[in-house]
Design a protein around this motif. Structure first.
Motif, PDB file in Angstrom:
ATOM      1  N   PRO A 140      90.950  28.605  34.247  1.00 21.62           N
ATOM      2  CA  PRO A 140      92.204  27.861  34.034  1.00 21.62           C
ATOM      3  C   PRO A 140      93.356  28.782  33.678  1.00 21.62           C
ATOM      4  CG  PRO A 140      90.718  27.599  32.168  1.00 21.62           C
ATOM      5  CD  PRO A 140      89.931  28.307  33.228  1.00 21.62           C
ATOM      6  N   GLU A 141      94.558  28.355  34.045  1.00 25.67           N
ATOM      7  CA  GLU A 141      95.764  29.148  33.788  1.00 25.67           C
ATOM      8  C   GLU A 141      96.254  29.019  32.349  1.00 25.67           C
ATOM      9  OE1 GLU A 141      98.650  27.920  36.603  1.00 25.67           O
ATOM     10  OE2 GLU A 141      97.543  28.645  38.352  1.00 25.67           O
ATOM     11  N   THR A 142      95.750  28.022  31.641  1.00 23.46           N
ATOM     12  CA  THR A 142      96.293  27.718  30.307  1.00 23.46           C
ATOM     13  C   THR A 142      95.393  28.209  29.174  1.00 23.46           C
ATOM     14  OG1 THR A 142      95.252  25.537  30.469  1.00 23.46           O
ATOM     15  CG2 THR A 142      97.565  25.714  31.128  1.00 23.46           C
ATOM     16  N   GLY A 143      94.516  29.145  29.422  1.00 26.18           N
ATOM     17  CA  GLY A 143      93.608  29.637  28.383  1.00 26.18           C
ATOM     18  C   GLY A 143      92.198  29.739  28.905  1.00 26.18           C
ATOM     19  N   ASP A 144      91.238  29.790  27.993  1.00 24.74           N
ATOM     20  CA  ASP A 144      89.861  29.956  28.439  1.00 24.74           C
ATOM     21  C   ASP A 144      89.018  28.709  28.215  1.00 24.74           C
ATOM     22  OD1 ASP A 144      89.774  30.043  25.701  1.00 24.74           O
ATOM     23  OD2 ASP A 144      88.453  31.785  25.573  1.00 24.74           O
ATOM     24  N   LEU A 145      89.646  27.550  27.883  1.00 20.03           N
ATOM     25  CA  LEU A 145      88.901  26.307  27.739  1.00 20.03           C
ATOM     26  C   LEU A 145      88.562  25.762  29.123  1.00 20.03           C
ATOM     27  CD1 LEU A 145      87.765  24.010  25.973  1.00 20.03           C
ATOM     28  CD2 LEU A 145      90.021  22.923  26.129  1.00 20.03           C
ATOM     29  N   LEU A 146      87.272  25.710  29.433  1.00 28.95           N
ATOM     30  CA  LEU A 146      86.817  25.284  30.756  1.00 28.95           C
ATOM     31  C   LEU A 146      86.405  23.818  30.798  1.00 28.95           C
ATOM     32  CD1 LEU A 146      84.494  28.306  31.645  1.00 28.95           C
ATOM     33  CD2 LEU A 146      86.958  28.071  32.004  1.00 28.95           C
ATOM     34  N   GLY A 147      85.948  23.308  29.670  1.00 32.56           N
ATOM     35  CA  GLY A 147      85.435  21.954  29.668  1.00 32.56           C
ATOM     36  C   GLY A 147      84.755  21.644  28.351  1.00 32.56           C
ATOM     37  N   TYR A 148      83.909  20.620  28.395  1.00 35.97           N
ATOM     38  CA  TYR A 148      83.241  20.145  27.196  1.00 35.97           C
ATOM     39  C   TYR A 148      81.772  19.858  27.500  1.00 35.97           C
ATOM     40  CZ  TYR A 148      88.071  19.286  25.763  1.00 35.97           C
ATOM     41  OH  TYR A 148      89.406  19.424  25.477  1.00 35.97           O
ATOM     42  N   ARG A 149      80.958  20.036  26.479  1.00 31.26           N
ATOM     43  CA  ARG A 149      79.537  19.690  26.570  1.00 31.26           C
ATOM     44  C   ARG A 149      79.220  18.687  25.469  1.00 31.26           C
ATOM     45  NH1 ARG A 149      74.268  23.706  26.397  1.00 31.26           N
ATOM     46  NH2 ARG A 149      73.011  22.394  25.049  1.00 31.26           N
ATOM     47  N   ALA A 150      78.538  17.601  25.832  1.00 33.62           N
ATOM     48  CA  ALA A 150      78.221  16.557  24.866  1.00 33.62           C
ATOM     49  C   ALA A 150      77.257  17.082  23.804  1.00 33.62           C
ATOM     50  CB  ALA A 150      77.602  15.360  25.573  1.00 33.62           C
ATOM     51  N   LYS A 151      77.573  16.792  22.556  1.00 36.60           N
ATOM     52  CA  LYS A 151      76.673  17.160  21.465  1.00 36.60           C
ATOM     53  C   LYS A 151      75.475  16.208  21.449  1.00 36.60           C
ATOM     54  CE  LYS A 151      79.994  19.437  18.412  1.00 36.60           C
ATOM     55  NZ  LYS A 151      80.586  19.512  17.050  1.00 36.60           N
ATOM     56  N   PRO A 152      74.303  16.683  21.067  1.00 37.48           N
ATOM     57  CA  PRO A 152      73.096  15.867  21.207  1.00 37.48           C
ATOM     58  C   PRO A 152      72.888  14.812  20.129  1.00 37.48           C
ATOM     59  CG  PRO A 152      72.531  18.050  20.391  1.00 37.48           C
ATOM     60  CD  PRO A 152      73.992  18.081  20.712  1.00 37.48           C
ATOM     61  N   HIS A 153      73.468  14.957  18.946  1.00 32.01           N
ATOM     62  CA  HIS A 153      73.185  14.029  17.849  1.00 32.01           C
ATOM     63  C   HIS A 153      74.515  13.569  17.248  1.00 32.01           C
ATOM     64  CE1 HIS A 153      69.106  15.425  18.321  1.00 32.01           C
ATOM     65  NE2 HIS A 153      69.497  16.666  18.088  1.00 32.01           N
ATOM     66  N   THR A 154      74.967  12.415  17.685  1.00 33.09           N
ATOM     67  CA  THR A 154      76.283  11.932  17.287  1.00 33.09           C
ATOM     68  C   THR A 154      76.192  10.484  16.813  1.00 33.09           C
ATOM     69  OG1 THR A 154      76.838  11.102  19.485  1.00 33.09           O
ATOM     70  CG2 THR A 154      77.374  13.404  19.020  1.00 33.09           C
ATOM     71  N   ILE A 166      83.654  24.357  25.864  1.00 32.85           N
ATOM     72  CA  ILE A 166      83.036  25.377  26.712  1.00 32.85           C
ATOM     73  C   ILE A 166      84.112  26.383  27.107  1.00 32.85           C
ATOM     74  CG2 ILE A 166      81.798  25.828  28.864  1.00 32.85           C
ATOM     75  CD1 ILE A 166      80.187  24.217  26.840  1.00 32.85           C
ATOM     76  N   ARG A 167      83.864  27.631  26.781  1.00 31.76           N
ATOM     77  CA  ARG A 167      84.815  28.702  27.098  1.00 31.76           C
ATOM     78  C   ARG A 167      84.079  29.845  27.793  1.00 31.76           C
ATOM     79  NH1 ARG A 167      89.625  27.856  24.325  1.00 31.76           N
ATOM     80  NH2 ARG A 167      89.502  26.179  22.777  1.00 31.76           N
ATOM     81  N   SER A 168      84.820  30.571  28.622  1.00 28.12           N
ATOM     82  CA  SER A 168      84.240  31.697  29.333  1.00 28.12           C
ATOM     83  C   SER A 168      85.353  32.639  29.754  1.00 28.12           C
ATOM     84  CB  SER A 168      83.450  31.229  30.564  1.00 28.12           C
ATOM     85  OG  SER A 168      83.018  32.322  31.335  1.00 28.12           O
ATOM     86  N   SER A 169      85.055  33.910  29.751  1.00 28.15           N
ATOM     87  CA  SER A 169      86.051  34.894  30.169  1.00 28.15           C
ATOM     88  C   SER A 169      85.777  35.443  31.562  1.00 28.15           C
ATOM     89  CB  SER A 169      86.077  36.060  29.168  1.00 28.15           C
ATOM     90  OG  SER A 169      84.797  36.675  29.099  1.00 28.15           O
ATOM     91  N   ASP A 170      84.633  35.070  32.156  1.00 29.22           N
ATOM     92  CA  ASP A 170      84.273  35.654  33.445  1.00 29.22           C
ATOM     93  C   ASP A 170      84.194  34.635  34.576  1.00 29.22           C
ATOM     94  OD1 ASP A 170      82.003  34.316  32.714  1.00 29.22           O
ATOM     95  OD2 ASP A 170      80.675  36.059  32.779  1.00 29.22           O
ATOM     96  N   GLY A 171      84.699  33.406  34.344  1.00 30.35           N
ATOM     97  CA  GLY A 171      84.757  32.427  35.422  1.00 30.35           C
ATOM     98  C   GLY A 171      83.420  31.837  35.812  1.00 30.35           C
ATOM     99  N   ARG A 172      82.505  31.790  34.878  1.00 30.88           N
ATOM    100  CA  ARG A 172      81.229  31.139  35.176  1.00 30.88           C
ATOM    101  C   ARG A 172      80.598  30.630  33.888  1.00 30.88           C
ATOM    102  NH1 ARG A 172      76.997  36.046  36.713  1.00 30.88           N
ATOM    103  NH2 ARG A 172      77.044  37.095  34.685  1.00 30.88           N
ATOM    104  N   ILE A 173      79.757  29.619  34.031  1.00 33.27           N
ATOM    105  CA  ILE A 173      78.991  29.102  32.907  1.00 33.27           C
ATOM    106  C   ILE A 173      77.566  28.839  33.381  1.00 33.27           C
ATOM    107  CG2 ILE A 173      80.958  28.068  31.721  1.00 33.27           C
ATOM    108  CD1 ILE A 173      80.127  25.369  32.852  1.00 33.27           C
ATOM    109  N   ILE A 174      76.648  28.816  32.438  1.00 30.85           N
ATOM    110  CA  ILE A 174      75.260  28.477  32.749  1.00 30.85           C
ATOM    111  C   ILE A 174      75.012  27.062  32.253  1.00 30.85           C
ATOM    112  CG2 ILE A 174      72.839  29.017  32.372  1.00 30.85           C
ATOM    113  CD1 ILE A 174      73.614  31.935  32.046  1.00 30.85           C
TER     114      ILE A 174
END
Length: 359
Positions: free
Chosen positions: A201-215, A235-243
């Motif tokens: 993303p152009e606006t920083g390194d925030l790529l998305g969100y992952r649901a927490k398991p116990h809410t 979810i953040r990443s500096s190399d343009g990929r996530i696992i």
């Protein structure tokens, strides 16, 4: 009757003719530009497994085989994460010849990882209603990430009606894009309009969100109420990929900004099962006017609801993950998405469901 997806004014005519009926009158706010929101009834049945009625069978006749207990939704009831429920809907159908229907989860439902599918008598598949069908409708609901509080009249899924088939071929889609750009950048047209994931993303390194398991429980009537940080991990990443982790649920966003012209509608569909061990939810009807200038949009990103399957999978920037299948409208709707109606996601980027606020 013209061929294509039926617009709002055609749905009103179907209601007037009794082809769409309901225990209580259909509300004006249920009508969308190219679909009808469906409402939960008063009872939820906890069932031990998902099931289909099967040809020649009624859902109500099969229900005793699977019912564990039932709940009155009148005062509100919690549908627990990991459980399967069947809820009779207030609406019923008496479809004329030549008109079929397809259902899908509403955007906010999909963004909560709330699997919601439509059942009908005699059905051999979910979310598909054949021409001539006359009978009740049911919602199967399975909360996958969060337990939710529901009440009668809540609208978790929607139904779209078609007269014949008006899906655009790739050649027609290419011509439409040449006349009026449907997507930013060079289009990938192959069985629909392909779109890819934005992991730079152009606006920083925030790529998305992952649901927490116990809410905690999410009350679906509470808008902008829940602090996002209590339910989601950034979810953040500096190399343009996530696992992607197996079983985890992610909210990501498309790299492309999408436009739906006023005389067309679209539906999100899977791309290819062979591209990886993950699924992008296709809980998406895209209404006429989505991202369109005539409705106050300048192109809107597609929010991707991603779930990984058996093995961890590396998702990389610009990887193609889904496609939009475009259809012609049978007629232009009276109102467009985002123009004079409560459209929560016009002009959207990366965005959680409307139930969450920053914090």
């Amino acid at each position: 009757m013209s061929t294509g997806v039926l617009p709002d004014h055609a749905l009103r005519a179907m209601i007037a003719r009794g082809e769409i009926g309901a225990e209580t009158p259909v509300l004006p706010e249920q009508l969308q530009p190219a679909s009808l929101d469906l409402r939960l009834g008063n009872i939820a049945y906890r069932v031990r497994a998902s099931f289909l009625a099967g040809r020649g069978n009624r859902v109500a006749a099969r229900l005793p085989e699977f019912e564990m207990h039932r709940m009155d939704l009148g005062a509100g009831a919690v549908l627990e994460k990991g459980c399967v429920y069947l809820v009779p809907l207030l609406e019923r159908l008496a479809l004329p010849a030549g008109v079929t229907a397809v259902a899908n989860a509403k955007s906010s439902t999909g963004r909560l990882d709330l699997l919601t599918r439509l059942l009908a008598d005699g059905g051999a598949e979910f979310d598909r209603i054949p021409e001539g069908y006359a009978g009740p409708l049911y919602a199967e609901i399975c909360p996958l990430s969060f337990s939710v509080l529901v009440r009668p009249g809540m609208r978790l899924n929607q139904i779209r009606f078609r007269a014949g088939q008006a899906v655009l071929t790739d050649a027609e889609l290419a011509r439409l894009h040449a006349e009026e750009p449907l997507v930013s950048g060079t289009p990938l047209i192959d069985g629909g309009l392909g779109f890819s994931v934005d992991l730079r993303p152009e606006t920083g390194d925030l790529l998305g969100y992952r649901a927490k398991p116990h809410t905690g429980v999410i009350d679906l009537d509470r808008i902008a109420h829940y602090p996002a940080s209590e339910f989601w991990e950034e979810i953040r990443s500096s190399d343009g990929r996530i696992i992607l982790d197996p079983g985890a649920f992610y909210i990501l966003v498309s790299r492309e900004a999408v436009t739906i012209p006023p005389d067309h509608a679209a539906e999100m569909a899977p791309y290819l099962a062979m591209v990886g061990e993950f699924r992008v939810h296709y809980a998406g009807f895209f209404d006429p006017g989505f991202g369109h200038g005539a409705a106050g949009g300048t192109g809107s990103r597609g929010v991707l609801e991603v779930r990984c399957h058996e093995a961890p999978f590396v998702l990389e920037h610009a990887q193609v993950v889904g496609r939009l299948v475009y259809e012609r409208m049978a007629a232009a709707p009276e109102r467009l998405y985002g123009a004079g109606i409560a459209s929560n996601y016009q002009g959207q980027g990366l965005k959680l469901s409307k139930h969450f606020r920053a914090g």
